[in-house]
Scaffold this motif. Structure first.
Motif, PDB file in Angstrom:
ATOM      1  N   ILE A 102       0.783  -1.261   0.188  1.00 28.83           N
ATOM      2  CA  ILE A 102      -0.101   0.161  -0.034  1.00 28.83           C
ATOM      3  C   ILE A 102       1.013   1.223   0.009  1.00 28.83           C
ATOM      4  CG2 ILE A 102      -1.595   1.350   1.403  1.00 28.83           C
ATOM      5  CD1 ILE A 102      -2.776  -1.450   2.241  1.00 28.83           C
ATOM      6  N   ASP A 103       2.049   1.223   0.765  1.00 33.56           N
ATOM      7  CA  ASP A 103       2.849   2.514   0.803  1.00 33.56           C
ATOM      8  C   ASP A 103       3.414   2.389  -0.409  1.00 33.56           C
ATOM      9  OD1 ASP A 103       4.368   4.430   2.505  1.00 33.56           O
ATOM     10  OD2 ASP A 103       6.010   3.158   1.942  1.00 33.56           O
ATOM     11  N   ARG A 104       4.151   1.500  -1.091  1.00 28.65           N
ATOM     12  CA  ARG A 104       4.596   1.835  -2.316  1.00 28.65           C
ATOM     13  C   ARG A 104       3.514   2.028  -3.510  1.00 28.65           C
ATOM     14  NH1 ARG A 104       8.479   3.675  -4.796  1.00 28.65           N
ATOM     15  NH2 ARG A 104       9.382   2.471  -6.799  1.00 28.65           N
ATOM     16  N   LEU A 105       2.400   1.789  -3.460  1.00 31.81           N
ATOM     17  CA  LEU A 105       1.388   1.815  -4.546  1.00 31.81           C
ATOM     18  C   LEU A 105       1.132   3.254  -4.567  1.00 31.81           C
ATOM     19  CD1 LEU A 105      -0.773  -1.309  -4.714  1.00 31.81           C
ATOM     20  CD2 LEU A 105       0.619  -0.398  -6.459  1.00 31.81           C
ATOM     21  N   ASN A 106       0.954   4.012  -3.123  1.00 33.27           N
ATOM     22  CA  ASN A 106       0.637   5.229  -3.103  1.00 33.27           C
ATOM     23  C   ASN A 106       1.713   6.159  -3.499  1.00 33.27           C
ATOM     24  OD1 ASN A 106      -1.888   4.435  -2.044  1.00 33.27           O
ATOM     25  ND2 ASN A 106      -1.445   4.792   0.089  1.00 33.27           N
ATOM     26  N   TRP A 107       2.876   5.923  -3.064  1.00 34.19           N
ATOM     27  CA  TRP A 107       3.993   6.820  -3.524  1.00 34.19           C
ATOM     28  C   TRP A 107       4.050   6.952  -5.199  1.00 34.19           C
ATOM     29  CZ3 TRP A 107       5.492  10.714  -1.131  1.00 34.19           C
ATOM     30  CH2 TRP A 107       5.792  10.600   0.375  1.00 34.19           C
ATOM     31  N   LEU A 108       3.937   5.581  -5.726  1.00 32.50           N
ATOM     32  CA  LEU A 108       4.023   5.675  -7.131  1.00 32.50           C
ATOM     33  C   LEU A 108       2.840   6.379  -7.758  1.00 32.50           C
ATOM     34  CD1 LEU A 108       5.046   1.952  -7.570  1.00 32.50           C
ATOM     35  CD2 LEU A 108       6.432   3.647  -8.223  1.00 32.50           C
ATOM     36  N   ALA A 109       1.777   6.375  -7.298  1.00 33.52           N
ATOM     37  CA  ALA A 109       0.522   7.044  -7.808  1.00 33.52           C
ATOM     38  C   ALA A 109       0.797   8.493  -7.604  1.00 33.52           C
ATOM     39  CB  ALA A 109      -1.069   6.550  -7.099  1.00 33.52           C
ATOM     40  N   LEU A 110       1.224   9.092  -6.574  1.00 35.05           N
ATOM     41  CA  LEU A 110       1.374  10.542  -6.329  1.00 35.05           C
ATOM     42  C   LEU A 110       2.434  10.985  -7.252  1.00 35.05           C
ATOM     43  CD1 LEU A 110       0.472  12.924  -4.776  1.00 35.05           C
ATOM     44  CD2 LEU A 110       2.028  12.218  -3.188  1.00 35.05           C
ATOM     45  N   GLU A 111       3.447  10.248  -7.720  1.00 33.64           N
ATOM     46  CA  GLU A 111       4.499  10.479  -8.477  1.00 33.64           C
ATOM     47  C   GLU A 111       3.886  10.813  -9.705  1.00 33.64           C
ATOM     48  OE1 GLU A 111       7.359   7.379  -8.541  1.00 33.64           O
ATOM     49  OE2 GLU A 111       8.414   7.880  -6.330  1.00 33.64           O
ATOM     50  N   ARG A 112       3.153  10.116 -10.171  1.00 37.07           N
ATOM     51  CA  ARG A 112       2.293  10.166 -11.681  1.00 37.07           C
ATOM     52  C   ARG A 112       1.162  11.132 -11.642  1.00 37.07           C
ATOM     53  NH1 ARG A 112       5.285   6.297 -10.553  1.00 37.07           N
ATOM     54  NH2 ARG A 112       6.690   5.185 -12.108  1.00 37.07           N
ATOM     55  N   LEU A 113       0.679  11.545 -10.537  1.00 38.60           N
ATOM     56  CA  LEU A 113      -0.342  12.682 -10.501  1.00 38.60           C
ATOM     57  C   LEU A 113       0.234  13.865 -10.135  1.00 38.60           C
ATOM     58  CD1 LEU A 113      -3.065  10.472  -8.512  1.00 38.60           C
ATOM     59  CD2 LEU A 113      -3.147  11.135 -11.098  1.00 38.60           C
ATOM     60  N   SER A 114       1.495  14.009  -9.750  1.00 43.42           N
ATOM     61  CA  SER A 114       2.074  15.421  -9.042  1.00 43.42           C
ATOM     62  C   SER A 114       1.542  15.902  -7.965  1.00 43.42           C
ATOM     63  CB  SER A 114       2.191  16.214 -10.210  1.00 43.42           C
ATOM     64  OG  SER A 114       2.869  16.018 -11.230  1.00 43.42           O
ATOM     65  N   PHE A 115      -0.021  15.952  -7.877  1.00 41.92           N
ATOM     66  CA  PHE A 115      -0.682  16.056  -6.689  1.00 41.92           C
ATOM     67  C   PHE A 115      -2.003  15.374  -6.594  1.00 41.92           C
ATOM     68  CE2 PHE A 115      -0.947  19.132 -10.088  1.00 41.92           C
ATOM     69  CZ  PHE A 115      -2.415  19.149 -10.477  1.00 41.92           C
ATOM     70  N   ALA A 116      -2.470  15.345  -5.698  1.00 41.91           N
ATOM     71  CA  ALA A 116      -3.832  14.473  -5.499  1.00 41.91           C
ATOM     72  C   ALA A 116      -4.526  14.529  -4.207  1.00 41.91           C
ATOM     73  CB  ALA A 116      -3.265  13.194  -5.852  1.00 41.91           C
ATOM     74  N   THR A 117      -5.879  14.205  -4.261  1.00 42.98           N
ATOM     75  CA  THR A 117      -6.554  13.993  -3.021  1.00 42.98           C
ATOM     76  C   THR A 117      -6.262  12.451  -2.615  1.00 42.98           C
ATOM     77  OG1 THR A 117      -8.446  13.297  -4.288  1.00 42.98           O
ATOM     78  CG2 THR A 117      -8.239  15.484  -3.767  1.00 42.98           C
ATOM     79  N   SER A 118      -6.548  12.025  -1.432  1.00 45.92           N
ATOM     80  CA  SER A 118      -6.350  10.665  -1.250  1.00 45.92           C
ATOM     81  C   SER A 118      -7.338   9.760  -2.206  1.00 45.92           C
ATOM     82  CB  SER A 118      -6.780  10.432   0.180  1.00 45.92           C
ATOM     83  OG  SER A 118      -8.049  10.868   0.692  1.00 45.92           O
ATOM     84  N   GLY A 119      -8.399  10.196  -2.328  1.00 45.02           N
ATOM     85  CA  GLY A 119      -9.317   9.514  -3.417  1.00 45.02           C
ATOM     86  C   GLY A 119      -8.836   9.337  -4.685  1.00 45.02           C
ATOM     87  N   GLU A 120      -7.962  10.280  -5.218  1.00 48.01           N
ATOM     88  CA  GLU A 120      -7.287  10.215  -6.580  1.00 48.01           C
ATOM     89  C   GLU A 120      -6.176   9.330  -6.593  1.00 48.01           C
ATOM     90  OE1 GLU A 120      -8.619  14.757  -8.088  1.00 48.01           O
ATOM     91  OE2 GLU A 120      -6.809  14.202  -7.138  1.00 48.01           O
TER      92      GLU A 120
END
Length: 401
Positions: A209-227
């Motif tokens: 979960i930690d790794r997936l969330n970091w990878l998602a944020l890197e690819r979104l630049s900025f985001a809400t927790s839902g995004e």
């Protein structure tokens, strides 16, 4: 501490850069280069509709003008740098992320099995064992290789039981798509298709979960927790929210307000230095985007950032469509400036444009028309046809919301 505000143009620039749409589209089409691009994006959605070319091919072409559909199968089937599985939909994903998908395999298996006990009954598990044993013994197979038994309703889209079993074994990670023939999937045992990734150590759910969330944020630049949760569609919204709160407390994340297209503000999180970075320069080139482009996957996010409301109308009855069956967004610089209805016509050896709607308040100037014609000429070469044709009255009046 005050919350920094990121203006809309800067937010768009950061977002487009993360999706490899800010820089001029250049780069190689060899397996390593395409793997690096897809790794940067996270995944590329796979779709069978081919009015111009298939979605995954158009996504890559928008970022690599030299790309052709023949290039991707080599990366998947020969080099095994990508595997095909599920995010919010079917996608090709870097094998680097395979260990993270074990959490999805387990969650999908539990969720689907619970439904199938009602659909097929407990005896259906014996068919799963038989289908897996067939693949283990015979190698690459599809439903036709297994023979089919009659079915009466139920299952996924009324599939035959053997097809449904193959799909379940794929979704649960026991089988992997080893290749496609005319877009039809062939499956084999995962350990045979991906021996290296399949043998990597297991991660705990918390590590995943930690790794997936970091990878998602890197690819979104900025985001809400839902995004963040929606990006891979593996982490739950509750898990993403707890992760954000933890990393805000430790200082690993920072809150910011993003100025949306309508001037309102939206609270998001990012890495601490993002609001202080100079926004990337965005090329003014015009590109045709797939409806399933990663930059548009989250329709609500695209509407908030760009003021661009899009829905695909494949399943809308023709008389009720606002635009068309399969309409392509047009990106120019950091703006979505229109949408175009077009189709590759092999009989006439042309890319045929039925209609184009500028996106209010865009004016369709001569300069913009020149950019369009250049983009369409590139697209025609990509699809292997000789030229571009236009229907009468192809340039339509903007449609106001």
């Amino acid at each position: 501490m005050s919350v920094p505000i990121l203006d809309n143009r800067s937010a768009r620039a950061h977002f487009l850069h993360a999706h490899a749409l800010a820089e001029a589209p250049t780069g190689g089409t060899d397996p390593a280069s395409l793997h690096a691009l897809i790794h940067r994006l996270g995944f590329v959605q796979v779709d069978s509709v081919r009015t111009v070319e298939r979605a995954h091919d158009m996504i890559l072409f928008a970022r690599r003008p030299a790309y052709r559909p023949r290039h991707l199968p080599r990366v998947i089937e020969k080099e095994r740098l990508l595997f095909e599985h599920w995010t919010h939909d079917a996608a090709v994903i870097p094998v680097d992320f395979f260990a993270l998908w074990r959490l999805k395999f387990a969650r999908d298996a539990a969720r689907i099995s619970a439904k199938w006990d009602d659909w097929r009954g407990p005896e259906y598990k014996a068919l799963l064992d038989r289908v897996y044993a067939f693949a283990e013994t015979h190698g690459a197979c599809n439903a036709d290789d297994l023979g089919t038994t009659a079915t009466k309703g139920g299952g996924w889209w009324n599939w035959q039981p053997e097809k449904t079993a193959l799909e379940y074994l794929w979704r649960s990670g026991k089988l992997t798509i080893c290749h496609r023939t005319n877009f039809r999937k062939h499956y084999d045992v995962t350990e045979r298709v991906l021996p290296g990734p399949a043998s990597t150590p297991n991660l705990t759910p918390e590590e995943t979960i930690d790794r997936l969330n970091w990878l998602a944020l890197e690819r979104l630049s900025f985001a809400t927790s839902g995004e963040i949760a929606a990006f891979w569609d593996i982490v739950t919204p509750q898990e993403a929210k707890a992760w954000v709160q933890h990393n805000l407390r430790t200082g690993a994340l920072r809150e910011a307000d993003i100025t949306l297209n309508d001037g309102s503000l939206r609270r998001v999180v990012s890495v601490p230095d993002l609001p202080d970075r100079d926004p990337p320069q965005v090329t003014q080139r015009m590109r045709v985007l797939s409806p399933f482009d990663p930059a548009l996957r989250d329709r609500k996010r695209a509407e908030r950032l760009f003021g661009f409301s899009y829905r695909i109308e494949i399943f809308v009855p023709a008389p009720k469509r606002t635009y068309g069956y399969y309409v392509f967004p047009l990106l120019e610089g950091d703006r979505l400036v229109g949408r175009i209805d077009m189709k590759t016509n092999r009989d006439t050896d042309s890319l045929h444009v039925t209609a184009l709607w500028p996106e209010p308040p865009v004016r369709w100037t001569k300069a913009r028309q020149t950019k369009l014609e250049t983009a369409l000429a590139r697209t025609a070469r990509f699809t292997g046809v000789s030229g571009v044709t236009f229907a009468d009255n192809w340039l339509r009046a903007p449609i106001l919301a």
